[in-house]
Design a protein around this motif. Sequence first.
Motif, PDB file in Angstrom:
ATOM      1  N   MET A  62      10.991 -10.851   0.059  1.00 22.02           N
ATOM      2  CA  MET A  62      11.791  -9.723   0.551  1.00 22.02           C
ATOM      3  C   MET A  62      10.912  -8.517   0.854  1.00 22.02           C
ATOM      4  SD  MET A  62      14.916  -7.994  -1.439  1.00 22.02           S
ATOM      5  CE  MET A  62      15.212  -6.269  -1.209  1.00 22.02           C
ATOM      6  N   SER A  63      10.001  -8.221  -0.067  1.00 24.35           N
ATOM      7  CA  SER A  63       9.166  -7.040   0.179  1.00 24.35           C
ATOM      8  C   SER A  63       8.171  -7.302   1.303  1.00 24.35           C
ATOM      9  CB  SER A  63       8.454  -6.616  -1.094  1.00 24.35           C
ATOM     10  OG  SER A  63       7.387  -7.451  -1.375  1.00 24.35           O
ATOM     11  N   ALA A  88      -0.280  -1.377  -0.721  1.00 23.99           N
ATOM     12  CA  ALA A  88       0.817  -2.094  -0.058  1.00 23.99           C
ATOM     13  C   ALA A  88       2.024  -2.192  -0.967  1.00 23.99           C
ATOM     14  CB  ALA A  88       0.350  -3.485   0.360  1.00 23.99           C
ATOM     15  N   PHE A  91       8.547  -5.347   8.802  1.00 23.02           N
ATOM     16  CA  PHE A  91       9.541  -4.804   9.726  1.00 23.02           C
ATOM     17  C   PHE A  91       9.570  -3.286   9.676  1.00 23.02           C
ATOM     18  CE2 PHE A  91      13.852  -3.140  10.233  1.00 23.02           C
ATOM     19  CZ  PHE A  91      13.986  -3.379  11.576  1.00 23.02           C
ATOM     20  N   GLY A  92       9.461  -2.711   8.476  1.00 23.70           N
ATOM     21  CA  GLY A  92       9.517  -1.250   8.356  1.00 23.70           C
ATOM     22  C   GLY A  92       8.378  -0.588   9.086  1.00 23.70           C
ATOM     23  N   ASN A  93       7.185  -1.182   9.023  1.00 19.11           N
ATOM     24  CA  ASN A  93       6.063  -0.576   9.729  1.00 19.11           C
ATOM     25  C   ASN A  93       6.212  -0.700  11.234  1.00 19.11           C
ATOM     26  OD1 ASN A  93       3.760   0.530   8.006  1.00 19.11           O
ATOM     27  ND2 ASN A  93       4.492  -1.224   6.880  1.00 19.11           N
ATOM     28  N   PHE A 112       9.027  -0.960  12.857  1.00 19.20           N
ATOM     29  CA  PHE A 112      10.114  -0.076  13.267  1.00 19.20           C
ATOM     30  C   PHE A 112       9.676   1.389  13.239  1.00 19.20           C
ATOM     31  CE2 PHE A 112      13.488   2.717  11.762  1.00 19.20           C
ATOM     32  CZ  PHE A 112      14.287   2.679  12.877  1.00 19.20           C
ATOM     33  N   LEU A 117      13.501   3.413   3.122  1.00 18.78           N
ATOM     34  CA  LEU A 117      13.732   3.374   4.568  1.00 18.78           C
ATOM     35  C   LEU A 117      14.842   2.390   4.914  1.00 18.78           C
ATOM     36  CD1 LEU A 117      12.784   4.115   7.456  1.00 18.78           C
ATOM     37  CD2 LEU A 117      11.307   2.145   7.347  1.00 18.78           C
ATOM     38  N   LEU A 118      14.836   1.247   4.207  1.00 25.12           N
ATOM     39  CA  LEU A 118      15.882   0.236   4.444  1.00 25.12           C
ATOM     40  C   LEU A 118      17.251   0.807   4.106  1.00 25.12           C
ATOM     41  CD1 LEU A 118      16.104  -2.854   5.102  1.00 25.12           C
ATOM     42  CD2 LEU A 118      16.405  -3.137   2.688  1.00 25.12           C
ATOM     43  N   GLU A 173       3.662   1.130  -1.211  1.00 27.37           N
ATOM     44  CA  GLU A 173       4.332   1.475   0.029  1.00 27.37           C
ATOM     45  C   GLU A 173       5.695   0.800   0.140  1.00 27.37           C
ATOM     46  OE1 GLU A 173       2.212   0.270   3.383  1.00 27.37           O
ATOM     47  OE2 GLU A 173       3.210   1.632   4.748  1.00 27.37           O
ATOM     48  N   SER A 174       5.845  -0.350  -0.529  1.00 20.69           N
ATOM     49  CA  SER A 174       7.125  -1.044  -0.396  1.00 20.69           C
ATOM     50  C   SER A 174       8.250  -0.231  -1.020  1.00 20.69           C
ATOM     51  CB  SER A 174       7.037  -2.433  -1.009  1.00 20.69           C
ATOM     52  OG  SER A 174       6.750  -2.334  -2.367  1.00 20.69           O
ATOM     53  N   ILE A 230      18.268   3.221   6.772  1.00 20.42           N
ATOM     54  CA  ILE A 230      18.678   2.516   7.994  1.00 20.42           C
ATOM     55  C   ILE A 230      20.082   1.961   7.834  1.00 20.42           C
ATOM     56  CG2 ILE A 230      18.227   0.431   9.308  1.00 20.42           C
ATOM     57  CD1 ILE A 230      15.301   0.939   8.987  1.00 20.42           C
ATOM     58  N   ILE A 290      10.274  -6.837   4.522  1.00 21.02           N
ATOM     59  CA  ILE A 290      10.671  -5.458   4.783  1.00 21.02           C
ATOM     60  C   ILE A 290       9.463  -4.595   5.091  1.00 21.02           C
ATOM     61  CG2 ILE A 290      11.747  -3.458   3.735  1.00 21.02           C
ATOM     62  CD1 ILE A 290      13.557  -5.333   2.314  1.00 21.02           C
ATOM     63  N   ARG A 291       8.317  -4.909   4.466  1.00 20.36           N
ATOM     64  CA  ARG A 291       7.118  -4.108   4.752  1.00 20.36           C
ATOM     65  C   ARG A 291       6.710  -4.254   6.211  1.00 20.36           C
ATOM     66  NH1 ARG A 291       3.900  -6.224   1.210  1.00 20.36           N
ATOM     67  NH2 ARG A 291       4.633  -4.762  -0.351  1.00 20.36           N
ATOM     68  N   GLN A 326      -1.285  -4.220   8.872  1.00 19.16           N
ATOM     69  CA  GLN A 326      -0.141  -4.964   8.358  1.00 19.16           C
ATOM     70  C   GLN A 326      -0.387  -6.462   8.399  1.00 19.16           C
ATOM     71  OE1 GLN A 326       2.243  -3.749   6.613  1.00 19.16           O
ATOM     72  NE2 GLN A 326       1.185  -1.814   6.939  1.00 19.16           N
ATOM     73  N   LEU A 349       9.426   1.834   1.628  1.00 12.92           N
ATOM     74  CA  LEU A 349      10.106   1.024   2.641  1.00 12.92           C
ATOM     75  C   LEU A 349      11.494   0.594   2.193  1.00 12.92           C
ATOM     76  CD1 LEU A 349       7.065  -0.908   3.914  1.00 12.92           C
ATOM     77  CD2 LEU A 349       8.436   0.671   5.172  1.00 12.92           C
ATOM     78  N   TYR A 350      11.680   0.407   0.872  1.00 11.31           N
ATOM     79  CA  TYR A 350      13.039   0.143   0.392  1.00 11.31           C
ATOM     80  C   TYR A 350      13.933   1.344   0.692  1.00 11.31           C
ATOM     81  CZ  TYR A 350      11.319  -3.889  -2.193  1.00 11.31           C
ATOM     82  OH  TYR A 350      10.759  -5.079  -2.530  1.00 11.31           O
TER      83      TYR A 350
END
Lengths: 83, 242
Positions: free
Chosen positions: B176-177, A59, B183-185, B187, A69-70, A62-63, A73, B180-181, B221, A66-67
């Motif tokens: 924050m992480s 996890a 929401f990112g999944n 989305f 991805l942010l 993976e973040s 976006i 975002i984790r 998640q 995802l950063y």
Amino acid sequence: MDKILIQVVSVVSAAFSLAIAGFAAANAQGKATSSALEALARQPEAKNSITQALIVGLAIIESIALYALLIAIVLIFANPFVK
Amino acid sequence: MIQIGDHVKWSFLTLSFNVDTIISSIFVSLIIVFLALLAKIFLLKKAKTISSSQAFLEVFYLFSANIVTGVMGEKGKKYVPFVSTLFIFILFSNIFGLMPITEIEELFFGKIIHRIIFLESPTYDLNTTVALAICSFFAVQYYGIKANGLKYFKRFISPNFLFLPLNLLEELSRPMSLAIRLFGNAFGKAAILAIFVSLVVFPIFYPVPIMALGLFIAFLQAYIFSLLTSFYIYSAVSEEGH
């Protein structure tokens, strides 16, 4: 003209940022999973704690993706440089 | 085709609300309350023969309680209600977004594509996930102060006070992480579904494998969010700081 150039550059850089971050994150997740499987094969009785540590590690790795991805976006949908 | 800020807005005194997110989260809460009331009415404390629904609910409860107690042992029992609530709410709201309701045709770059409208999952909105992460953040601080008193703040200046900004940054990057984790999944799942559906002419059984993957992601998640929250609670309430 300037605006279009900024849009093109931001779309390309969004694609590249996701590609690079995805590559790195997939690499790291593969490494983490393979060493977790090795530990599991060596000590099958420690299955629960290994699985938990693996999931938390995955996890956190993976973040990173995802950063990226942010950022992608934000570049595509809410670009601060294109008003 | 798929847009981030694509919510129905409602503004009130210079504040704007995403109405669809609010309505769907109220729906999810009502579903959870309804199921909980059913469980309270029909399940028995001491049953001689266990029915299948009771067995399922007991397994489900044990699973969601084991998220905390697996991390911190028996003394984690007082944190079970909070973490299980997070788990159940996120699980139900992720699954809520997998329900297809209608199909529309849309013009996209001069080509007619099909688009299936799914129910609006509350976690598809960044505001919901940020709110959940803020809940988890303040709960961690509260439990830490309650367990350790003023000694709790010593963990911000350990090993010495030079590490104060680093520790603060670490503490603040956690919610924050988390947000975002989640929401990112949500989305990513919605984007993959939308692209997959738009590829074929008549999407009826075609997106089912992706929806199965979405079910898996929904479960995973919710599990990760509550597991990380219980890790943070554990590191806050344990004596030695980290």
